[in-house]
Scaffold this motif. Sequence first.
Motif, PDB file in Angstrom:
ATOM      1  N   ASP A 104       5.169  -3.065  -4.843  1.00 19.90           N
ATOM      2  CA  ASP A 104       5.182  -3.291  -6.290  1.00 19.90           C
ATOM      3  C   ASP A 104       5.995  -4.525  -6.650  1.00 19.90           C
ATOM      4  OD1 ASP A 104       4.957  -2.508  -9.195  1.00 19.90           O
ATOM      5  OD2 ASP A 104       7.123  -2.368  -8.915  1.00 19.90           O
ATOM      6  N   LYS A 107       3.977  -7.683  -5.735  1.00 20.12           N
ATOM      7  CA  LYS A 107       2.549  -7.733  -6.076  1.00 20.12           C
ATOM      8  C   LYS A 107       2.120  -9.083  -6.634  1.00 20.12           C
ATOM      9  CE  LYS A 107       3.116  -5.460 -10.605  1.00 20.12           C
ATOM     10  NZ  LYS A 107       4.496  -4.971 -10.478  1.00 20.12           N
ATOM     11  N   SER A 115      -1.161  -6.478  -2.721  1.00 24.49           N
ATOM     12  CA  SER A 115      -0.469  -5.180  -2.750  1.00 24.49           C
ATOM     13  C   SER A 115      -1.419  -3.988  -2.874  1.00 24.49           C
ATOM     14  CB  SER A 115       0.564  -5.164  -3.880  1.00 24.49           C
ATOM     15  OG  SER A 115       1.651  -5.992  -3.569  1.00 24.49           O
ATOM     16  N   PRO A 116      -2.387  -3.997  -3.813  1.00 24.81           N
ATOM     17  CA  PRO A 116      -3.295  -2.844  -3.905  1.00 24.81           C
ATOM     18  C   PRO A 116      -4.078  -2.594  -2.618  1.00 24.81           C
ATOM     19  CG  PRO A 116      -3.415  -4.141  -5.919  1.00 24.81           C
ATOM     20  CD  PRO A 116      -2.592  -4.924  -4.952  1.00 24.81           C
ATOM     21  N   GLN A 117      -4.501  -3.666  -1.936  1.00 27.40           N
ATOM     22  CA  GLN A 117      -5.228  -3.492  -0.678  1.00 27.40           C
ATOM     23  C   GLN A 117      -4.336  -2.891   0.404  1.00 27.40           C
ATOM     24  OE1 GLN A 117      -6.426  -7.598  -0.345  1.00 27.40           O
ATOM     25  NE2 GLN A 117      -8.534  -7.155  -0.973  1.00 27.40           N
ATOM     26  N   HIS A 120      -3.896   0.977   0.640  1.00 28.48           N
ATOM     27  CA  HIS A 120      -4.896   1.741   1.397  1.00 28.48           C
ATOM     28  C   HIS A 120      -4.584   1.719   2.894  1.00 28.48           C
ATOM     29  CE1 HIS A 120      -6.898   1.783  -2.400  1.00 28.48           C
ATOM     30  NE2 HIS A 120      -7.203   0.498  -2.361  1.00 28.48           N
ATOM     31  N   LEU A 154       1.874   1.631  -9.666  1.00 26.99           N
ATOM     32  CA  LEU A 154       0.962   0.938  -8.754  1.00 26.99           C
ATOM     33  C   LEU A 154       0.039   1.941  -8.053  1.00 26.99           C
ATOM     34  CD1 LEU A 154       0.361  -1.955  -7.517  1.00 26.99           C
ATOM     35  CD2 LEU A 154       1.842  -1.251  -5.621  1.00 26.99           C
ATOM     36  N   GLU A 157      -2.599   3.486 -10.415  1.00 28.64           N
ATOM     37  CA  GLU A 157      -3.662   2.584 -10.849  1.00 28.64           C
ATOM     38  C   GLU A 157      -4.652   2.230  -9.737  1.00 28.64           C
ATOM     39  OE1 GLU A 157      -1.607  -0.776 -12.417  1.00 28.64           O
ATOM     40  OE2 GLU A 157      -1.230   0.150 -14.377  1.00 28.64           O
ATOM     41  N   HIS A 158      -4.241   2.296  -8.473  1.00 33.54           N
ATOM     42  CA  HIS A 158      -5.073   1.706  -7.422  1.00 33.54           C
ATOM     43  C   HIS A 158      -5.515   2.665  -6.311  1.00 33.54           C
ATOM     44  CE1 HIS A 158      -4.565  -2.348  -9.010  1.00 33.54           C
ATOM     45  NE2 HIS A 158      -3.275  -2.112  -9.134  1.00 33.54           N
ATOM     46  N   THR A 160      -7.556   5.658  -4.426  1.00 32.20           N
ATOM     47  CA  THR A 160      -8.839   6.346  -4.580  1.00 32.20           C
ATOM     48  C   THR A 160      -8.581   7.812  -4.907  1.00 32.20           C
ATOM     49  OG1 THR A 160      -8.982   6.964  -2.247  1.00 32.20           O
ATOM     50  CG2 THR A 160      -9.848   4.786  -2.872  1.00 32.20           C
TER      51      THR A 160
END
Length: 459
Positions: A104, A107, A115-117, A120, A154, A157-158, A160
Amino acid sequence: MALFFVCSENGASAESNHISLLNAEREVEILNHCFSDMERFMMRLQQTAEAQSVLNQRKKKRSTKNKKKEAQDDDLLTLKAFPPPEKEFVNIFQKMKYTFSLLDRLKSSIAQPDSPQLLHHVFVPLRLLVKTTGGPELAASVLSPAMTSGAVLLLQEHLTEEEKQLWASLGTNWTSSCSHLGISVPPYSPVFLDGWQPQAYDTDGKPLEDPIESQHKQDAYKESLQKQAQQTAEGERLYCCSYDFVARNSSELSVLQGETLEVVESSKRWWKCRNRFDQIGFVPFNILEPLSAAVSTRTKYFSYTPTSPGGTSPTATSPTVRPQSMGLPLTAMQDEESRVLLINDELLQRLAQRRDSVRPLVVPRAAETSAPLNYHSAAAEVKAWLTAKGFSQQTIQSLGVLNGAQLFSLNKEELRTVLPKEGARVYSQIMVQKALLEDVHKASELEKVMEKQKQKISE
């Protein structure tokens, strides 16, 4: 996992997150070592699983020849097949939580992957570890490090839907920020398997704080400001009238200078207020100021000239409302106080009802001295003022929740604590704005004196 580097084109964004280029590079290094430790641990688990598989196969195909050699091989495989102790699983769970908070903070400073990738990528080993440990109980017990507010947002929001289910199963130690846990969380400092340690001092020789512990302090300070703003918004409901105002229709409320009102609704430019007689109506917001501020700047508001002993006309017996100057000191009023009486509640009510048909008197401030921000400004106006002054988005988000009075109450050290980069400049602009408001106040006082002189001349 490839290494991640600070993106030079996002330098402005990094600044807005209070992370200098040097600190961002330091935190990227810490992030890389967290990923390295996760990879090493997962490789060890894979080797453990492979060794166990070989042992199982050998037990099924045990031969009678070379029993001694087979026994030695089995001993070696048994050591490799022995799973890591529980504390090593906890260590990796801690680094995963720490990684979420780092992602975060960074990011705006990392890309390819961003960061979002990377979230996962972390959830792949996290799911495997939870399964290996027999369920989420061990991971859920990991309290420190606590999650930062930004990390929780974070993830919300991202992730799944499948990842969110796993995340929720880990409990509040993973899904709530530090300030929302309601308990004291021990500080955390990561220890890496290769012995590497983060840079301890900056270029000036000053010690560098752990980035996540620093973020927790910033989160706590921001939350205290938000709570203060909320409490003030809920508690500051009593306002004092700066000028007379006479209602023009049934939806408006006639008020007198110095009268105390309870604000029922403070949206837009007309505020719904209730007076002491339980009458409700709309009043212009620009003639109201918080009662707490008015008490320190005003002494007496209403007085009336006593009835002349020989007076018989209605004019002679009618009280004369005389607004006092906001800046008039108490000592200057002592002689006058010996000749006047304070107006009572009944007089206030009669005057308010009597003036319903009279055109309202609102004393505006001079246009050339008007200021875009004052003590009565709402949070939206504060946010617009910060934007117009060219402050960063982070500064606008941090201070945009405050109203004008709360912003003006902050001192330089408080601003520099929560805004290391722009705190001093914000304080400088606030001082300039206060000076403008002083000029506006003096101009208003002058206008009232001139108006009073005109009234005397006309009489």
